[in-house]
Design a protein around this motif. Structure first.
Motif, short mmCIF file in Angstrom:
data_model
loop_
_atom_site.label_atom_id
_atom_site.label_comp_id
_atom_site.label_asym_id
_atom_site.label_seq_id
_atom_site.Cartn_x
_atom_site.Cartn_y
_atom_site.Cartn_z
N TYR A 94 0.83 -1.20 0.00
CA TYR A 94 0.00 0.00 0.00
C TYR A 94 0.86 1.25 0.00
CZ TYR A 94 -3.76 -3.09 1.60
OH TYR A 94 -4.69 -4.10 1.71
N CYS A 95 0.41 2.23 -0.74
CA CYS A 95 1.00 3.56 -0.73
C CYS A 95 0.22 4.41 0.27
CB CYS A 95 0.90 4.14 -2.14
SG CYS A 95 1.55 5.78 -2.34
N ALA A 96 0.93 5.25 1.01
CA ALA A 96 0.30 6.15 1.98
C ALA A 96 0.99 7.50 1.91
CB ALA A 96 0.38 5.58 3.39
N ALA A 97 0.29 8.55 2.29
CA ALA A 97 0.88 9.88 2.20
C ALA A 97 0.29 10.83 3.24
CB ALA A 97 0.67 10.46 0.80
N ASP A 98 1.09 11.87 3.54
CA ASP A 98 0.67 12.99 4.38
C ASP A 98 0.17 12.54 5.75
OD1 ASP A 98 -1.65 15.78 4.09
OD2 ASP A 98 0.34 15.66 4.98
N PRO A 99 1.04 11.92 6.54
CA PRO A 99 0.60 11.42 7.84
C PRO A 99 0.18 12.55 8.78
CG PRO A 99 2.98 11.38 7.70
CD PRO A 99 2.49 11.73 6.33
N PHE A 100 -0.85 12.28 9.60
CA PHE A 100 -1.27 13.24 10.61
C PHE A 100 -0.66 12.92 11.97
CE2 PHE A 100 -4.15 10.47 12.85
CZ PHE A 100 -4.56 9.56 11.90
N GLY A 101 -0.23 11.66 12.13
CA GLY A 101 0.37 11.23 13.38
C GLY A 101 1.86 11.51 13.40
N SER A 102 2.44 11.50 14.58
CA SER A 102 3.86 11.83 14.71
C SER A 102 4.78 10.67 14.33
CB SER A 102 4.15 12.27 16.15
OG SER A 102 3.81 11.23 17.05
N ASP A 103 4.32 9.44 14.46
CA ASP A 103 5.16 8.29 14.13
C ASP A 103 4.86 7.84 12.71
OD1 ASP A 103 6.09 5.24 15.89
OD2 ASP A 103 6.59 5.96 13.88
N ARG A 104 5.72 8.19 11.80
CA ARG A 104 5.47 7.91 10.38
C ARG A 104 5.65 6.45 10.02
NH1 ARG A 104 8.65 13.29 8.15
NH2 ARG A 104 7.04 14.79 8.75
N ARG A 105 6.12 5.64 10.96
CA ARG A 105 6.25 4.21 10.70
C ARG A 105 5.01 3.43 11.16
NH1 ARG A 105 11.85 2.06 10.14
NH2 ARG A 105 13.14 3.85 9.62
N MET A 106 4.03 4.14 11.68
CA MET A 106 2.80 3.50 12.16
C MET A 106 1.69 3.72 11.13
SD MET A 106 3.36 2.06 15.07
CE MET A 106 1.72 1.90 15.73
N ALA A 107 1.01 2.65 10.76
CA ALA A 107 -0.09 2.76 9.80
C ALA A 107 -1.21 3.65 10.34
CB ALA A 107 -0.63 1.37 9.47
N SER A 108 -1.37 3.67 11.64
CA SER A 108 -2.43 4.47 12.26
C SER A 108 -2.20 5.97 12.12
CB SER A 108 -2.58 4.10 13.74
OG SER A 108 -1.34 4.28 14.42
N SER A 109 -1.01 6.38 11.67
CA SER A 109 -0.71 7.79 11.47
C SER A 109 -1.21 8.34 10.14
CB SER A 109 0.80 8.03 11.56
OG SER A 109 1.27 7.80 12.88
N TYR A 110 -1.78 7.46 9.30
CA TYR A 110 -2.20 7.85 7.94
C TYR A 110 -3.69 7.63 7.75
CZ TYR A 110 2.80 7.41 6.87
OH TYR A 110 4.17 7.53 6.86
N ASP A 111 -4.31 8.54 7.00
CA ASP A 111 -5.66 8.26 6.54
C ASP A 111 -5.78 8.41 5.02
OD1 ASP A 111 -7.16 11.37 7.79
OD2 ASP A 111 -5.60 10.99 6.30
N ASN A 112 -4.66 8.59 4.34
CA ASN A 112 -4.64 8.62 2.87
C ASN A 112 -3.94 7.36 2.38
OD1 ASN A 112 -5.76 11.31 2.42
ND2 ASN A 112 -3.87 12.04 3.34
N TRP A 113 -4.71 6.44 1.79
CA TRP A 113 -4.20 5.15 1.35
C TRP A 113 -4.64 4.84 -0.08
CZ3 TRP A 113 -0.95 2.33 4.36
CH2 TRP A 113 -0.92 2.61 5.72
N GLY A 114 -3.80 4.09 -0.78
CA GLY A 114 -4.22 3.52 -2.04
C GLY A 114 -4.97 2.23 -1.80
N GLN A 115 -5.38 1.57 -2.90
CA GLN A 115 -6.19 0.35 -2.78
C GLN A 115 -5.33 -0.88 -2.57
OE1 GLN A 115 -5.25 1.68 -5.59
NE2 GLN A 115 -4.64 -0.02 -6.92
N GLY A 116 -4.02 -0.77 -2.80
CA GLY A 116 -3.10 -1.88 -2.61
C GLY A 116 -2.84 -2.66 -3.89
N THR A 117 -1.66 -3.27 -3.96
CA THR A 117 -1.30 -4.11 -5.09
C THR A 117 -0.60 -5.35 -4.55
OG1 THR A 117 -0.17 -4.15 -7.25
CG2 THR A 117 0.92 -2.92 -5.51
N GLN A 118 -0.99 -6.52 -5.08
CA GLN A 118 -0.48 -7.79 -4.56
C GLN A 118 0.90 -8.09 -5.13
OE1 GLN A 118 -2.00 -10.20 -2.35
NE2 GLN A 118 0.07 -11.07 -2.44
N VAL A 119 1.81 -8.47 -4.25
CA VAL A 119 3.13 -8.97 -4.64
C VAL A 119 3.26 -10.38 -4.08
CG1 VAL A 119 5.62 -8.72 -4.36
CG2 VAL A 119 4.19 -6.69 -4.74
N THR A 120 3.52 -11.33 -4.96
CA THR A 120 3.69 -12.72 -4.54
C THR A 120 5.05 -13.21 -5.03
OG1 THR A 120 1.31 -13.11 -4.69
CG2 THR A 120 2.75 -15.04 -4.60
#
Length: 123
Positions: A94-120
């Motif tokens: 998943y791509c994410a951008a413009d975090p609102f939270g202080s810890d940029r390594r936490m998924a919970s810091s983002y609310d802008n996400w793409g739909q995801g792409t599968q890598v196998t």
């Protein structure tokens, strides 16, 4: 709000390379932090790599020296070049951008996400 669309996933063998791309609209990536996360079955979404507005990059230890994150400000895209892929890299990315939270390594810091792409990655 930033709209994000990922592309480039697929099925590869161990040792192969893949390049993921994330196209952004609504905000210029040149002004904001962007990141890649991944989520495999049964696990939490985890940080993979990030890049700030100055171009400084950050990586999870598990992908350091194999993955490279980059931005193309003219195209407003962020890419993830993945080399020497391993079966444990299998996940939805998943791509994410413009975090609102202080810890940029936490998924919970983002609310802008793409739909995801599968890598196998097969062994």
């Amino acid at each position: 709000q930033v709209q994000l669309v990922e592309s480039g996933g697929g099925l590869v063998q161990a040792g192969d390379s893949l390049r993921l791309s994330c196209a952004a609209s609504g905000r210029a990536l040149s002004n904001i932090y962007a990141a890649w996360f991944r989520q495999s079955t049964g696990k939490e979404r985890e940080f993979v790599a990030g890049i700030n507005f100055s171009g400084f990059t950050f990586y999870a230890d598990s992908v350091k020296d194999r993955f490279t994150i980059s931005k193309d400000n003219g195209e407003n895209t962020v890419a993830l070049q993945m080399n020497n892929l391993k079966p444990e890299d299998t996940a939805v990315y998943y791509c994410a951008a413009d975090p609102f939270g202080s810890d940029r390594r936490m998924a919970s810091s983002y609310d802008n996400w793409g739909q995801g792409t599968q890598v196998t990655v097969s062994s």
